[in-house]
Design a protein around this motif. Structure first.
Motif, PDB file in Angstrom:
ATOM      1  N   ALA A 191       0.839  -1.200   0.000  1.00  0.00           N
ATOM      2  CA  ALA A 191       0.000   0.000   0.000  1.00  0.00           C
ATOM      3  C   ALA A 191       0.873   1.248   0.000  1.00  0.00           C
ATOM      4  N   ARG A 192       0.825   2.000  -1.074  1.00  0.00           N
ATOM      5  CA  ARG A 192       1.609   3.222  -1.210  1.00  0.00           C
ATOM      6  C   ARG A 192       0.997   4.074  -2.311  1.00  0.00           C
ATOM      7  N   ILE A 193       1.353   5.340  -2.325  1.00  0.00           N
ATOM      8  CA  ILE A 193       0.835   6.227  -3.359  1.00  0.00           C
ATOM      9  C   ILE A 193       1.951   6.583  -4.342  1.00  0.00           C
ATOM     10  N   HIS A 194       1.554   7.111  -5.456  1.00  0.00           N
ATOM     11  CA  HIS A 194       2.507   7.503  -6.487  1.00  0.00           C
ATOM     12  C   HIS A 194       3.070   8.881  -6.156  1.00  0.00           C
ATOM     13  N   GLU A 195       4.344   8.947  -5.866  1.00  0.00           N
ATOM     14  CA  GLU A 195       4.984  10.203  -5.478  1.00  0.00           C
ATOM     15  C   GLU A 195       5.779  10.769  -6.655  1.00  0.00           C
ATOM     16  N   GLY A 196       5.077  11.138  -7.687  1.00  0.00           N
ATOM     17  CA  GLY A 196       5.763  11.694  -8.839  1.00  0.00           C
ATOM     18  C   GLY A 196       4.861  11.778 -10.054  1.00  0.00           C
ATOM     19  N   THR A 197       5.479  12.005 -11.217  1.00  0.00           N
ATOM     20  CA  THR A 197       4.781  12.071 -12.496  1.00  0.00           C
ATOM     21  C   THR A 197       5.431  11.101 -13.462  1.00  0.00           C
ATOM     22  N   ASP A 198       4.621  10.308 -14.168  1.00  0.00           N
ATOM     23  CA  ASP A 198       5.125   9.384 -15.182  1.00  0.00           C
ATOM     24  C   ASP A 198       5.097  10.061 -16.547  1.00  0.00           C
ATOM     25  N   LEU A 199       6.252  10.063 -17.203  1.00  0.00           N
ATOM     26  CA  LEU A 199       6.358  10.625 -18.549  1.00  0.00           C
ATOM     27  C   LEU A 199       6.609   9.463 -19.512  1.00  0.00           C
ATOM     28  N   PHE A 200       5.590   9.075 -20.277  1.00  0.00           N
ATOM     29  CA  PHE A 200       5.696   7.937 -21.181  1.00  0.00           C
ATOM     30  C   PHE A 200       6.410   8.363 -22.460  1.00  0.00           C
ATOM     31  N   ALA A 201       7.383   7.550 -22.855  1.00  0.00           N
ATOM     32  CA  ALA A 201       8.245   7.908 -23.986  1.00  0.00           C
ATOM     33  C   ALA A 201       8.855   6.634 -24.559  1.00  0.00           C
ATOM     34  N   PRO A 202       9.403   6.695 -25.771  1.00  0.00           N
ATOM     35  CA  PRO A 202      10.024   5.511 -26.369  1.00  0.00           C
ATOM     36  C   PRO A 202      11.216   5.015 -25.549  1.00  0.00           C
TER      37      PRO A 202
END
Length: 368
Positions: free
Chosen positions: A238-249
């Motif tokens: 159990a944890r939260i997402h501490e950031g931003t995901d940048l989807f890229a090749p």
């Protein structure tokens, strides 16, 4: 204080001659004794008039650091590092701070170093607002008169810097001596590490302004991102997402977002191949799920905005080498150190700001 030297070149010459004389004199003990009689003019009302911009404020601080460096032999960037650490842990000049240090809150200061009253005056001193150097010394206080006005005033920048210099000189003048002196002052390993990192950054770049930034992926390439702060995670409990995901090749260049120093590099079972960079604002920039690193980069190295640090991958969620459990992307997080704890905050607004800045700069360059 600065009005004494009306000519820029004369001032620089005097500073250099003073520094040379002190350096030729030998040991730290000699430096400390010489500095005791090298008095800086009193800063009226604790400092000059309130600066009208960040640039003039930084220039005023740099000049103070250089003058105290000339008087004591301590490099300016060490004073700057202590000052910046104090600023980064948000020691605000509130009424409570004024009561603690015995200064008036209305007095403007150029530097951000605040020495608590028990440390300044001595823990057993019955007068915690004591400004007499002899009685302060008798009670083991740190306060010293650096301005030559006969008072050891915690609201006077020259006195504060000279008092800190006197503490540093007890331990020697090498980088390791400096680290020991900082630990003895704060009794906090995290603080000693941060001050050492800041000193290294200031020494490397030779200036106080290290505020530049860059988007972590090359502008104009194929990537997408949205705010993913606080969402739940599907692996690792159990944890939260501490950031931003940048989807890229897979393999797209990952860049440093800041001027900073590489603090962490290696495998993390959550973040895979990850790297952590500390900037001058005491923020930790976290880049995770990398395919690999720029091969010359190692812990302790200094980086600049836009510098290549690695490549987008899909590493993590397992033992070292685990790959492909999710689409390739860069997880970017940012954390702020408050001296005792470090906490994450949403990087999405900063990412949008940096991205827009680079787009504006590109458009501006095309018009030329």
């Amino acid at each position: 204080m600065l009005a004494l030297f009306t000519n820029h070149y004369t001032r620089r010459t005097l500073l250099c001659m003073s520094a040379a004389a002190l350096l030729w004199s030998g040991s730290p003990a000699v430096h400390a004794n010489a500095a005791r009689y090298h008095t800086l003019p009193e800063l009226k009302s604790g400092g000059p008039a309130a600066p009208d911009s960040k640039e003039t404020a930084a220039a005023a601080r740099k000049e103070l650091f250089e003058q105290m460096s000339a008087a004591t032999g301590i490099p300016w960037f060490r004073f700057a590092a202590i000052d910046q650490y104090e600023r980064s842990v948000a020691k605000k000049k509130t009424k409570s701070d004024a009561a603690e240090t015995g200064t008036a809150a209305a007095k403007p200061r150029v530097t951000g170093i605040i020495i608590p009253a028990p440390v300044w005056s001595g823990p057993l001193n019955p007068d915690q607002n004591d400004k007499l150097q002899d009685s302060i010394s008798f009670f083991g206080g740190l306060g010293r008169d650096g301005s030559g006005d006969g008072k050891a005033d915690p609201g006077n920048d020259a006195d504060v810097l000279y008092s800190m210099a006197s503490h540093l000189l007890k331990y020697g003048d090498s980088a390791s001596d400096f680290n020991i002196a900082i630990w003895e002052y704060y009794h906090n390993g995290r603080a000693a590490q941060r001050v050492s990192q800041f000193a290294k950054l200031y020494e490397h770049f030779g200036r106080l302004d290290l505020s530049g930034s860059a988007f972590p992926l090359p502008i104009g390439t194929n990537y997408s991102y949205r705010s993913t702060w606080g969402t739940g995670r599907s692996w690792g409990g159990a944890r939260i997402h501490e950031g931003t995901d940048l989807f890229a090749p897979h393999g797209l260049t990952v860049r440093s977002t800041c001027f900073g120093i590489v603090e962490t590099k290696g495998w993390n079972r959550y973040g895979g191949w990850r790297i952590g960079i500390r900037d001058i604002e005491n923020r930790y920039h976290y880049y995770a799920h990398l395919m690999g690193y720029e091969k010359t980069l190692k812990r302790g190295d200094i980086v600049a905005p836009g510098q290549t640090i690695g490549w987008v991958g899909s590493s993590g969620y397992g033992s070292p080498g685990t790959q492909g459990k999710f689409p390739p992307h860069l997880h970017y997080g940012i954390y702020r150190d408050r001296g005792i704890t470090e906490w994450a905050f949403d990087p999405y607004p900063l990412l949008k700001q940096w991205e827009n800045q680079e787009y504006r700069q590109l458009r501006k360059n095309k018009k030329k």
